[in-house]
Design a protein around this motif. Sequence first.
Motif, PDB file in Angstrom:
ATOM      1  N   GLU A  94       0.831  -1.207   0.000  1.00 57.10           N
ATOM      2  CA  GLU A  94       0.000   0.000   0.000  1.00 57.10           C
ATOM      3  C   GLU A  94       0.865   1.256   0.000  1.00 57.10           C
ATOM      4  OE1 GLU A  94      -3.642   2.171   2.423  1.00 57.10           O
ATOM      5  OE2 GLU A  94      -3.183   0.063   2.803  1.00 57.10           O
ATOM      6  N   MET A  95       1.961   1.246   0.761  1.00 58.55           N
ATOM      7  CA  MET A  95       2.876   2.392   0.753  1.00 58.55           C
ATOM      8  C   MET A  95       3.402   2.652  -0.655  1.00 58.55           C
ATOM      9  SD  MET A  95       6.514   2.946   2.765  1.00 58.55           S
ATOM     10  CE  MET A  95       7.327   1.611   1.871  1.00 58.55           C
ATOM     11  N   ALA A  96       3.861   1.597  -1.327  1.00 62.32           N
ATOM     12  CA  ALA A  96       4.398   1.759  -2.683  1.00 62.32           C
ATOM     13  C   ALA A  96       3.322   2.262  -3.637  1.00 62.32           C
ATOM     14  CB  ALA A  96       4.969   0.432  -3.171  1.00 62.32           C
ATOM     15  N   ASP A  97       2.124   1.728  -3.505  1.00 63.11           N
ATOM     16  CA  ASP A  97       1.031   2.138  -4.383  1.00 63.11           C
ATOM     17  C   ASP A  97       0.663   3.591  -4.154  1.00 63.11           C
ATOM     18  OD1 ASP A  97      -0.974   1.559  -6.371  1.00 63.11           O
ATOM     19  OD2 ASP A  97      -2.459   1.505  -4.753  1.00 63.11           O
ATOM     20  N   ARG A  98       0.573   3.992  -2.902  1.00 63.93           N
ATOM     21  CA  ARG A  98       0.233   5.379  -2.594  1.00 63.93           C
ATOM     22  C   ARG A  98       1.325   6.335  -3.075  1.00 63.93           C
ATOM     23  NH1 ARG A  98      -4.055   7.808  -2.042  1.00 63.93           N
ATOM     24  NH2 ARG A  98      -3.566   9.035  -0.195  1.00 63.93           N
ATOM     25  N   ARG A  99       2.581   5.920  -2.954  1.00 73.17           N
ATOM     26  CA  ARG A  99       3.665   6.778  -3.423  1.00 73.17           C
ATOM     27  C   ARG A  99       3.545   7.061  -4.911  1.00 73.17           C
ATOM     28  NH1 ARG A  99       9.070   4.342  -0.336  1.00 73.17           N
ATOM     29  NH2 ARG A  99       9.002   5.772   1.452  1.00 73.17           N
ATOM     30  N   VAL A 100       3.324   6.025  -5.694  1.00 75.01           N
ATOM     31  CA  VAL A 100       3.246   6.270  -7.139  1.00 75.01           C
ATOM     32  C   VAL A 100       1.929   6.952  -7.513  1.00 75.01           C
ATOM     33  CG1 VAL A 100       4.891   4.498  -7.819  1.00 75.01           C
ATOM     34  CG2 VAL A 100       2.495   3.882  -7.579  1.00 75.01           C
ATOM     35  N   GLU A 101       0.865   6.711  -6.737  1.00 72.57           N
ATOM     36  CA  GLU A 101      -0.397   7.395  -7.009  1.00 72.57           C
ATOM     37  C   GLU A 101      -0.263   8.894  -6.756  1.00 72.57           C
ATOM     38  OE1 GLU A 101      -5.012   6.447  -6.133  1.00 72.57           O
ATOM     39  OE2 GLU A 101      -3.763   6.655  -4.345  1.00 72.57           O
ATOM     40  N   LEU A 102       0.325   9.258  -5.613  1.00 73.60           N
ATOM     41  CA  LEU A 102       0.406  10.662  -5.220  1.00 73.60           C
ATOM     42  C   LEU A 102       1.520  11.418  -5.932  1.00 73.60           C
ATOM     43  CD1 LEU A 102      -0.135  10.286  -1.370  1.00 73.60           C
ATOM     44  CD2 LEU A 102      -1.759  11.232  -3.022  1.00 73.60           C
ATOM     45  N   HIS A 103       2.657  10.764  -6.147  1.00 73.50           N
ATOM     46  CA  HIS A 103       3.832  11.481  -6.620  1.00 73.50           C
ATOM     47  C   HIS A 103       4.182  11.231  -8.082  1.00 73.50           C
ATOM     48  CE1 HIS A 103       4.339  12.651  -2.498  1.00 73.50           C
ATOM     49  NE2 HIS A 103       4.448  11.395  -2.110  1.00 73.50           N
ATOM     50  N   LEU A 104       3.520  10.268  -8.709  1.00 71.15           N
ATOM     51  CA  LEU A 104       3.738  10.025 -10.134  1.00 71.15           C
ATOM     52  C   LEU A 104       2.447  10.253 -10.911  1.00 71.15           C
ATOM     53  CD1 LEU A 104       5.983   9.049 -12.150  1.00 71.15           C
ATOM     54  CD2 LEU A 104       4.878   6.800 -12.016  1.00 71.15           C
TER      55      LEU A 104
END
Length: 207
Positions: A94-104
Amino acid sequence: MKLYSAPRAPNPRRVAMFLAEKGIAVELLSFDLLQGQQRSADFLQKNPFGRVPALELDDGRILTETRAICSWLEGRVPEPNLMGEGYDEHAFIEMADRRVELHLLSTIADCARHTHPVLAPLEQPQFADFGRAQGEKMRHTARWLDQQLAQQPYIAGQRFTIADITAFCALEFGRGMLKFRPADEAMPHLQEWRDRIAARPSAQAAY
């Protein structure tokens, strides 16, 4: 089930890829966003925010928001697992998914919506300076991902997950709207990962 979707839009594509990886078939209802079909009176009764994707369940309930839809699908069809086995793996995916959702994904979308003339009907007023600044933030994240993928095969680690789906759909949207290709900007690991994900059958899923 029915999936309310839109061609070329990244969030509907995320759900379509997730469905394809799970082997789940749904009825696809596609809107032309530039014509405002998602803001029809009938659809606003289903989703008052007038956005896609939206999943209409067999009992008539409407589930919106990409991550919520995927969570429901993961519970309905647990295998192949895409969101984590147990609390520990689940949290890191979930952390990895949220990172790419928010920052990419979000920065690519903001850049496109505020700089591309075709998307002007979706974003009024457009702020070109903001859009260009978001494009730079996107590249900062992409360079970080390139370094990560030099050390691991997938966005969240050693296996394909929802984080790869989110990142891939983000990059493909950037590829189409912003002509962004990692290989052209000295990001070979991100490009190799993109090409590897593009070879998966789910990358061709209709949406």
